[in-house]
Design a protein around this motif. Structure first.
Motif, PDB file in Angstrom:
ATOM      1  N   GLN A  36       0.567  -1.281  -0.214  1.00 13.70           N
ATOM      2  CA  GLN A  36       0.099  -0.009  -0.126  1.00 13.70           C
ATOM      3  C   GLN A  36       0.893   1.267   0.272  1.00 13.70           C
ATOM      4  O   GLN A  36       2.171   1.121   0.938  1.00 13.70           O
ATOM      5  CB  GLN A  36      -0.531  -0.602   1.446  1.00 13.70           C
ATOM      6  N   CYS A  37       0.461   2.630  -0.519  1.00 14.22           N
ATOM      7  CA  CYS A  37       1.346   3.185  -0.862  1.00 14.22           C
ATOM      8  C   CYS A  37      -0.345   4.481   0.613  1.00 14.22           C
ATOM      9  O   CYS A  37      -1.052   4.561  -0.152  1.00 14.22           O
ATOM     10  CB  CYS A  37       1.049   4.457  -2.033  1.00 14.22           C
ATOM     11  N   CYS A  38       0.506   4.955   1.515  1.00 15.29           N
ATOM     12  CA  CYS A  38      -0.421   5.617   2.756  1.00 15.29           C
ATOM     13  C   CYS A  38       0.293   6.275   2.645  1.00 15.29           C
ATOM     14  O   CYS A  38       1.410   6.882   2.651  1.00 15.29           O
ATOM     15  CB  CYS A  38      -0.442   4.899   4.095  1.00 15.29           C
ATOM     16  N   ASN A  39      -0.803   7.910   2.991  1.00 15.37           N
ATOM     17  CA  ASN A  39      -0.553   9.470   3.718  1.00 15.37           C
ATOM     18  C   ASN A  39       0.317   9.341   4.548  1.00 15.37           C
ATOM     19  O   ASN A  39       1.296   9.659   4.039  1.00 15.37           O
ATOM     20  CB  ASN A  39      -1.595  10.126   3.652  1.00 15.37           C
ATOM     21  N   SER A  40       0.098   8.505   5.230  1.00  9.47           N
ATOM     22  CA  SER A  40       0.870   8.367   7.182  1.00  9.47           C
ATOM     23  C   SER A  40       0.354   7.476   7.626  1.00  9.47           C
ATOM     24  O   SER A  40      -0.426   6.722   6.973  1.00  9.47           O
ATOM     25  CB  SER A  40       0.064   9.464   7.844  1.00  9.47           C
ATOM     26  N   VAL A  41       1.569   6.933   8.470  1.00  6.97           N
ATOM     27  CA  VAL A  41       1.405   5.480   8.804  1.00  6.97           C
ATOM     28  C   VAL A  41       1.690   6.094  10.966  1.00  6.97           C
ATOM     29  O   VAL A  41       2.506   6.753  10.901  1.00  6.97           O
ATOM     30  CB  VAL A  41       2.142   4.915   8.556  1.00  6.97           C
ATOM     31  N   VAL A  42       0.957   5.768  11.464  1.00 14.16           N
ATOM     32  CA  VAL A  42       0.056   5.957  12.585  1.00 14.16           C
ATOM     33  C   VAL A  42      -0.309   4.864  14.256  1.00 14.16           C
ATOM     34  O   VAL A  42      -0.249   4.116  13.260  1.00 14.16           O
ATOM     35  CB  VAL A  42      -0.649   6.986  13.161  1.00 14.16           C
ATOM     36  N   PRO A  43       0.275   4.860  15.129  1.00 17.97           N
ATOM     37  CA  PRO A  43       0.025   3.652  16.572  1.00 17.97           C
ATOM     38  C   PRO A  43      -1.499   3.730  16.235  1.00 17.97           C
ATOM     39  O   PRO A  43      -2.388   4.768  16.010  1.00 17.97           O
ATOM     40  CB  PRO A  43       0.484   4.477  16.992  1.00 17.97           C
ATOM     41  N   SER A  44      -1.960   3.383  16.498  1.00 19.50           N
ATOM     42  CA  SER A  44      -3.810   2.816  16.562  1.00 19.50           C
ATOM     43  C   SER A  44      -4.348   3.175  17.537  1.00 19.50           C
ATOM     44  O   SER A  44      -5.490   3.269  17.222  1.00 19.50           O
ATOM     45  CB  SER A  44      -3.908   1.109  16.813  1.00 19.50           C
ATOM     46  N   THR A  45      -3.481   3.568  18.395  1.00 17.46           N
ATOM     47  CA  THR A  45      -3.924   5.215  19.723  1.00 17.46           C
ATOM     48  C   THR A  45      -3.744   6.188  19.435  1.00 17.46           C
ATOM     49  O   THR A  45      -4.723   7.341  19.717  1.00 17.46           O
ATOM     50  CB  THR A  45      -3.110   4.864  20.899  1.00 17.46           C
ATOM     51  N   ASN A  46      -3.414   6.743  17.965  1.00 12.85           N
ATOM     52  CA  ASN A  46      -3.708   8.481  17.519  1.00 12.85           C
ATOM     53  C   ASN A  46      -4.941   8.303  17.480  1.00 12.85           C
ATOM     54  O   ASN A  46      -5.530   7.895  17.048  1.00 12.85           O
ATOM     55  CB  ASN A  46      -2.836   7.818  15.969  1.00 12.85           C
ATOM     56  N   ALA A  47      -4.992   9.738  17.855  1.00  6.52           N
ATOM     57  CA  ALA A  47      -6.327  10.707  17.339  1.00  6.52           C
ATOM     58  C   ALA A  47      -7.085  10.546  16.107  1.00  6.52           C
ATOM     59  O   ALA A  47      -7.855  10.017  16.070  1.00  6.52           O
ATOM     60  CB  ALA A  47      -6.868  12.030  18.043  1.00  6.52           C
ATOM     61  N   ILE A  74      -0.514  -0.250  -3.861  1.00  2.00           N
ATOM     62  CA  ILE A  74       0.943  -0.351  -4.894  1.00  2.00           C
ATOM     63  C   ILE A  74       0.573  -1.176  -6.361  1.00  2.00           C
ATOM     64  O   ILE A  74       0.731  -2.702  -5.938  1.00  2.00           O
ATOM     65  CB  ILE A  74       1.647  -0.616  -4.496  1.00  2.00           C
ATOM     66  N   THR A  75       0.749  -0.604  -7.534  1.00  2.00           N
ATOM     67  CA  THR A  75       0.398  -1.259  -8.997  1.00  2.00           C
ATOM     68  C   THR A  75       1.416  -0.874  -9.224  1.00  2.00           C
ATOM     69  O   THR A  75       1.948   0.107  -9.147  1.00  2.00           O
ATOM     70  CB  THR A  75      -0.608  -0.873  -9.824  1.00  2.00           C
ATOM     71  N   VAL A  76       1.686  -1.974 -10.510  1.00  2.00           N
ATOM     72  CA  VAL A  76       3.168  -1.955 -11.313  1.00  2.00           C
ATOM     73  C   VAL A  76       2.433   0.670 -12.452  1.00  2.00           C
ATOM     74  O   VAL A  76       1.496   0.167 -12.843  1.00  2.00           O
ATOM     75  CB  VAL A  76       2.509  -2.400 -12.698  1.00  2.00           C
ATOM     76  N   GLY A  77       3.878   1.031 -12.151  1.00  2.00           N
ATOM     77  CA  GLY A  77       3.819   2.028 -13.182  1.00  2.00           C
ATOM     78  C   GLY A  77       2.843   2.910 -11.653  1.00  2.00           C
ATOM     79  O   GLY A  77       3.010   3.855 -11.816  1.00  2.00           O
ATOM     80  N   ASN A  78       2.691   2.556 -10.736  1.00  2.00           N
ATOM     81  CA  ASN A  78       2.372   3.034  -9.980  1.00  2.00           C
ATOM     82  C   ASN A  78       3.276   3.879  -8.578  1.00  2.00           C
ATOM     83  O   ASN A  78       3.382   3.202  -8.070  1.00  2.00           O
ATOM     84  CB  ASN A  78       0.507   2.717  -8.535  1.00  2.00           C
ATOM     85  N   ASN A  79       4.272   5.170  -8.609  1.00  2.00           N
ATOM     86  CA  ASN A  79       4.794   5.643  -7.631  1.00  2.00           C
ATOM     87  C   ASN A  79       3.916   6.481  -6.526  1.00  2.00           C
ATOM     88  O   ASN A  79       3.816   6.942  -6.888  1.00  2.00           O
ATOM     89  CB  ASN A  79       5.517   6.508  -8.513  1.00  2.00           C
ATOM     90  N   CYS A  80       4.784   5.920  -5.088  1.00  2.00           N
ATOM     91  CA  CYS A  80       4.049   5.762  -4.308  1.00  2.00           C
ATOM     92  C   CYS A  80       5.529   6.887  -3.982  1.00  2.00           C
ATOM     93  O   CYS A  80       6.247   7.070  -3.306  1.00  2.00           O
ATOM     94  CB  CYS A  80       4.523   5.252  -3.285  1.00  2.00           C
ATOM     95  N   GLY A  81       4.454   8.590  -3.082  1.00  2.00           N
ATOM     96  CA  GLY A  81       5.497   9.755  -3.158  1.00  2.00           C
ATOM     97  C   GLY A  81       5.220  10.161  -1.351  1.00  2.00           C
ATOM     98  O   GLY A  81       5.850  10.774  -0.864  1.00  2.00           O
ATOM     99  N   SER A  82       4.208   8.638  -0.853  1.00  2.00           N
ATOM    100  CA  SER A  82       4.154   8.630   0.544  1.00  2.00           C
ATOM    101  C   SER A  82       4.822   7.943   1.173  1.00  2.00           C
ATOM    102  O   SER A  82       5.499   7.931   0.940  1.00  2.00           O
ATOM    103  CB  SER A  82       2.773   8.861   1.106  1.00  2.00           C
ATOM    104  N   THR A  83       3.999   7.254   2.448  1.00  2.00           N
ATOM    105  CA  THR A  83       4.869   5.525   2.500  1.00  2.00           C
ATOM    106  C   THR A  83       4.215   4.675   2.322  1.00  2.00           C
ATOM    107  O   THR A  83       3.276   4.604   1.953  1.00  2.00           O
ATOM    108  CB  THR A  83       4.491   5.970   4.306  1.00  2.00           C
ATOM    109  N   THR A  84       5.261   4.269   1.826  1.00  2.00           N
ATOM    110  CA  THR A  84       5.551   2.091   1.799  1.00  2.00           C
ATOM    111  C   THR A  84       5.458   1.783   1.910  1.00  2.00           C
ATOM    112  O   THR A  84       6.566   1.553   3.178  1.00  2.00           O
ATOM    113  CB  THR A  84       6.557   2.273   0.154  1.00  2.00           C
ATOM    114  N   VAL A  85       4.149   0.838   2.314  1.00  2.00           N
ATOM    115  CA  VAL A  85       3.945  -0.034   3.023  1.00  2.00           C
ATOM    116  C   VAL A  85       3.945  -1.731   3.090  1.00  2.00           C
ATOM    117  O   VAL A  85       2.689  -1.513   2.011  1.00  2.00           O
ATOM    118  CB  VAL A  85       3.783   0.996   4.912  1.00  2.00           C
ATOM    119  N   THR A  86       3.317  -2.588   3.509  1.00  2.00           N
ATOM    120  CA  THR A  86       3.298  -3.571   3.633  1.00  2.00           C
ATOM    121  C   THR A  86       1.415  -3.951   4.470  1.00  2.00           C
ATOM    122  O   THR A  86       2.346  -3.794   6.314  1.00  2.00           O
ATOM    123  CB  THR A  86       3.539  -4.643   3.883  1.00  2.00           C
TER     124      THR A  86
END
Length: 107
Positions: A36-47, A74-86
């Protein structure tokens, strides 16, 4: 006689109400399988995470995992400009708003 019946009925209703879980259970946490390409990754306790989860009817209490916010696959040719995660594969009904158990992809 009716007073005894009403006491019994009330007791049964109170017992049933106590046995029914309050709210929805937290989403299951499984090994991450979806890139996945996510805008942010935060703890599960985050508001922000708990607010988004509440809007989707999810209860994150009791979870202690990273949560991805505003994610897309994330797909082929999809450039993640944020946080790349699984992450756990996000449910379709969550609309990419949240993903559970997001771990960074390191190259």
């Amino acid at each position: 006689m009716f007073s005894k019946l009403s006491v019994v009925v009330a007791s049964v209703l109170v017992t049933l109400a106590a046995a029914i879980p309050n709210g929805t259970p937290p989403p299951p946490v499984t090994p991450p399988t979806s890139s996945q390409c996510c805008n942010s990754v935060v703890p599960s306790t985050n508001a922000a995470a708990t607010a988004v989860a509440a809007l989707l009817g999810l209860d994150l209490s009791g979870l202690s995992v990273p949560i991805g916010l505003s994610c897309s696959p994330i797909t082929v040719g999809n450039n993640c400009g944020s946080t790349t995660v699984t992450c756990d594969a996000p449910e379709e009904e969550w609309g990419g708003l949240i993903a559970i158990n997001c771990l960074p992809i390191t190259a």
